[in-house]
Design an enzyme around this catalytic site. Sequence first.
Site, mmCIF file in Angstrom:
data_model
loop_
_atom_site.group_PDB
_atom_site.id
_atom_site.type_symbol
_atom_site.label_atom_id
_atom_site.label_comp_id
_atom_site.label_asym_id
_atom_site.label_seq_id
_atom_site.Cartn_x
_atom_site.Cartn_y
_atom_site.Cartn_z
ATOM 1 N N GLN A 114 -2.870 82.819 21.988
ATOM 2 C CA GLN A 114 -3.155 82.524 23.397
ATOM 3 C C GLN A 114 -4.651 82.338 23.625
ATOM 4 O O GLN A 114 -5.078 81.503 24.428
ATOM 5 C CB GLN A 114 -2.626 83.683 24.269
ATOM 6 C CG GLN A 114 -2.500 83.343 25.732
ATOM 7 C CD GLN A 114 -1.217 82.591 26.050
ATOM 8 O OE1 GLN A 114 -0.138 82.981 25.621
ATOM 9 N NE2 GLN A 114 -1.317 81.511 26.790
ATOM 10 N N LYS A 117 -5.471 78.841 22.517
ATOM 11 C CA LYS A 117 -4.748 77.904 23.393
ATOM 12 C C LYS A 117 -5.458 77.797 24.739
ATOM 13 O O LYS A 117 -5.709 76.708 25.251
ATOM 14 C CB LYS A 117 -3.311 78.428 23.598
ATOM 15 C CG LYS A 117 -2.451 77.574 24.490
ATOM 16 C CD LYS A 117 -1.187 78.308 24.954
ATOM 17 C CE LYS A 117 -0.377 78.891 23.820
ATOM 18 N NZ LYS A 117 0.960 79.357 24.277
ATOM 19 N N LYS A 129 -1.417 89.017 26.024
ATOM 20 C CA LYS A 129 0.046 88.866 25.975
ATOM 21 C C LYS A 129 0.660 90.243 26.132
ATOM 22 O O LYS A 129 0.039 91.242 25.772
ATOM 23 C CB LYS A 129 0.463 88.289 24.620
ATOM 24 C CG LYS A 129 1.850 87.700 24.608
ATOM 25 C CD LYS A 129 1.839 86.288 25.144
ATOM 26 C CE LYS A 129 3.224 85.718 25.288
ATOM 27 N NZ LYS A 129 3.158 84.268 25.555
ATOM 28 N N ASP A 169 7.450 84.478 29.844
ATOM 29 C CA ASP A 169 7.643 84.031 28.456
ATOM 30 C C ASP A 169 9.150 84.240 28.199
ATOM 31 O O ASP A 169 9.931 84.247 29.161
ATOM 32 C CB ASP A 169 6.756 84.832 27.486
ATOM 33 C CG ASP A 169 6.665 84.205 26.095
ATOM 34 O OD1 ASP A 169 5.878 83.260 25.924
ATOM 35 O OD2 ASP A 169 7.405 84.634 25.185
ATOM 36 N N THR A 213 5.330 73.654 30.926
ATOM 37 C CA THR A 213 5.239 73.769 29.461
ATOM 38 C C THR A 213 6.016 72.635 28.786
ATOM 39 O O THR A 213 5.496 71.948 27.898
ATOM 40 C CB THR A 213 5.751 75.137 28.987
ATOM 41 O OG1 THR A 213 5.114 76.148 29.766
ATOM 42 C CG2 THR A 213 5.439 75.355 27.522
HETATM 43 P P1 NDP Z 1 13.401 81.482 27.700
HETATM 44 O O1 NDP Z 1 13.718 82.925 27.688
HETATM 45 O O2 NDP Z 1 13.510 80.716 28.965
HETATM 46 O O3 NDP Z 1 14.273 80.722 26.607
HETATM 47 C C1 NDP Z 1 14.242 81.088 25.274
HETATM 48 C C2 NDP Z 1 15.233 80.238 24.505
HETATM 49 O O4 NDP Z 1 15.024 80.439 23.109
HETATM 50 C C3 NDP Z 1 16.679 80.635 24.775
HETATM 51 O O5 NDP Z 1 17.524 79.512 24.616
HETATM 52 C C4 NDP Z 1 16.937 81.679 23.695
HETATM 53 O O6 NDP Z 1 18.301 81.857 23.348
HETATM 54 C C5 NDP Z 1 16.158 81.096 22.539
HETATM 55 N N1 NDP Z 1 15.714 82.189 21.653
HETATM 56 C C6 NDP Z 1 14.860 83.191 21.979
HETATM 57 N N2 NDP Z 1 14.704 84.046 20.966
HETATM 58 C C7 NDP Z 1 15.484 83.564 19.986
HETATM 59 C C8 NDP Z 1 15.756 83.998 18.673
HETATM 60 N N3 NDP Z 1 15.194 85.127 18.172
HETATM 61 N N4 NDP Z 1 16.584 83.242 17.920
HETATM 62 C C9 NDP Z 1 17.157 82.118 18.419
HETATM 63 N N5 NDP Z 1 16.949 81.668 19.658
HETATM 64 C C10 NDP Z 1 16.128 82.375 20.425
HETATM 65 O O7 NDP Z 1 11.907 81.378 27.106
HETATM 66 P P2 NDP Z 1 10.864 80.155 27.207
HETATM 67 O O8 NDP Z 1 11.596 78.863 27.230
HETATM 68 O O9 NDP Z 1 9.917 80.487 28.286
HETATM 69 O O10 NDP Z 1 10.075 80.329 25.828
HETATM 70 C C11 NDP Z 1 10.459 79.622 24.640
HETATM 71 C C12 NDP Z 1 9.264 79.579 23.691
HETATM 72 O O11 NDP Z 1 8.180 78.879 24.338
HETATM 73 C C13 NDP Z 1 8.678 80.930 23.283
HETATM 74 O O12 NDP Z 1 8.186 80.832 21.960
HETATM 75 C C14 NDP Z 1 7.503 81.105 24.247
HETATM 76 O O13 NDP Z 1 6.532 81.979 23.708
HETATM 77 C C15 NDP Z 1 7.003 79.684 24.314
HETATM 78 N N6 NDP Z 1 6.176 79.326 25.463
HETATM 79 C C16 NDP Z 1 6.616 79.541 26.748
HETATM 80 C C17 NDP Z 1 5.824 79.166 27.815
HETATM 81 C C18 NDP Z 1 6.289 79.289 29.220
HETATM 82 O O14 NDP Z 1 5.545 78.849 30.118
HETATM 83 N N7 NDP Z 1 7.450 79.844 29.500
HETATM 84 C C19 NDP Z 1 4.473 78.599 27.609
HETATM 85 C C20 NDP Z 1 4.143 78.347 26.224
HETATM 86 C C21 NDP Z 1 4.973 78.732 25.207
HETATM 87 P P3 NDP Z 1 19.087 83.182 23.836
HETATM 88 O O15 NDP Z 1 19.219 83.034 25.316
HETATM 89 O O16 NDP Z 1 20.373 83.137 23.104
HETATM 90 O O17 NDP Z 1 18.229 84.355 23.440
HETATM 91 O O1 2IT Z 2 2.755 81.283 25.671
HETATM 92 C C1 2IT Z 2 2.316 80.926 26.778
HETATM 93 O O2 2IT Z 2 1.349 80.162 26.880
HETATM 94 C C2 2IT Z 2 3.005 81.403 27.989
HETATM 95 N N1 2IT Z 2 4.025 82.082 27.869
HETATM 96 C C3 2IT Z 2 2.454 81.086 29.343
HETATM 97 C C4 2IT Z 2 1.294 81.994 29.674
HETATM 98 C C5 2IT Z 2 0.778 81.892 31.094
HETATM 99 O O3 2IT Z 2 -0.062 82.749 31.415
HETATM 100 O O4 2IT Z 2 1.158 80.999 31.852
#
Ligand code: NDP
Ligand code: 2IT
Length: 451
Positions: A114, A117, A129, A169, A213
């Site tokens: 982070q 980033k 985080k 997250d 994102t």
């Molecule tokens: P959500 O909780 O909205 O969605 C996560 C998704 O990934 C779900 O479909 C989940 O499935 C799946 N998942 C999570 N853990 C696992 C695992 N161990 N094995 C298989 N599938 C898994 O999270 P986000 O969409 O917000 O985050 C997804 C990724 O993006 C993460 O790596 C996060 O750090 C990253 N990210 C998020 C940001 C944001 O703004 N939200 C910004 C930048 C990066 P299930 O429901 O079955 O667990």
């Molecule tokens: O991994 C990431 O960049 C996030 N989950 C978003 C962080 C934020 O402060 O918006």
Amino acid sequence: MNSIDEKLQPVLAEVIRRNAGEPEFHQAVHEVLESLGRVVAKHPHYLEQALIERICEPERQIIFRIPWTDDQGQVQINRGFRVQFNSALGPYKGGMRFHPSVNVGIIKFLGFEQTFKNALTGMPIGGGKGGSDFDPKGRSDAEIMRFCQSLMTELHRHLGEQTDVPAGDIGVGGREIGYMFGQYKRLNNRFEAGVFTGKALAYGGSRARTEATGYGNTYFVDSMLKTRGTNFDGKTVVVSGSGNVAIYSIEKVQSFGGKVIACSDSSGYIVDENGIDLALLKEIKTVRRERISEYARRRGNGVHFIASDKGSIWDVPCDVAMPSATQNELSGKDARVLVKNGVIAVGEGANMPSTPEAVKVFRDASVLFAPGKAANAGGVATSALEMQQNASRDSWTFEQTEARLAAIMRSIHDTCHETADEYGAPGDYVLGANIAGFVRVAEAMRMLGVI
Ligand code: NDP
Ligand code: 2IT
């Protein structure tokens, strides 16, 4: 690019020694240090004053007990974390993750990533985080609320709009942010909108933060495709996950003319050769909170569900892959299958979703590869825009906010591209992102003295 410069090897050895049993953190540090050999060769002053050692050591780590009562009246205990990694560029900024796999090493790797980033966004935000090993699956709204309130009863004293600003997250979306912000407001007796981002519009959120994102990753991949004279139009795309990042990647790819044919959750993946019905996916995932197999059942007609122990989503042939679920979800074997099937671009929506072996396979095959710390920076960049709106007591239109996001993603792309050129590795976005992010943090740290 696979070896670490000998001057930096002791840094990694020390990180491994004092952070035993934290493989994800070691992996993230290893990847950044691999890129820094070229920087210290050109600018040896970065080796002074233990600057790189200090960048690898979090400024503060908070670990705490979260007791809460479930709907049956049983007391449950979880562990809470906040790693305040680096505040050279601004208040600590980064999401909260609720997932049973969470431990201090995972939060540390995420905080480390982070930091770079956030530097790449060009916005005034440091890196942090947090999260908990709490599993939200199957919990009632009332349980989620009690858990969030208990977590914030401890965490509130460590936060502040000028100190540390969390967001969402994995497992943390609008509902959880509302409960955490509500408890923060109550405990501090002040409406400090800028202490949290990802808030709902109703109480100070920003338009386009929910989408940011996934949209941002799509903009980044689009910029990469343009360097090869092509774009998303008519491309077949696979997006893993079906959460916040995946859903809004699918939405933007579709608006750019791409066809997304597969997505997943932890139980397995679905393949829909006609292109994913996004309205149905959103209803299943964001309203009903059901499993992905439900999509195949409701859509019928040739849509397949493959359970996670029966195959990998990366077996599905595609032009563009956008891993958007979790760390190390795409292995070296998966990468070889993707390359064999003709993948031309990979955009990491998740944080560190490709294993080091997978990254090597993509780079060796000259696949356009966007590392997470660049490709998924649109979320946190729009969080910084939310902080800006809160500070000026303003609220921008969707169009205005998305235009800022698009410009920031173009700028991150161009920065990574130009930095890779400058350091003699044209087209290497991993090197470009790591070096550009590092230099911004390191320059600020040099000016701030040994702290
Ligand atoms: P959500 O909780 O909205 O969605 C996560 C998704 O990934 C779900 O479909 C989940 O499935 C799946 N998942 C999570 N853990 C696992 C695992 N161990 N094995 C298989 N599938 C898994 O999270 P986000 O969409 O917000 O985050 C997804 C990724 O993006 C993460 O790596 C996060 O750090 C990253 N990210 C998020 C940001 C944001 O703004 N939200 C910004 C930048 C990066 P299930 O429901 O079955 O667990
Ligand atoms: O991994 C990431 O960049 C996030 N989950 C978003 C962080 C934020 O402060 O918006």
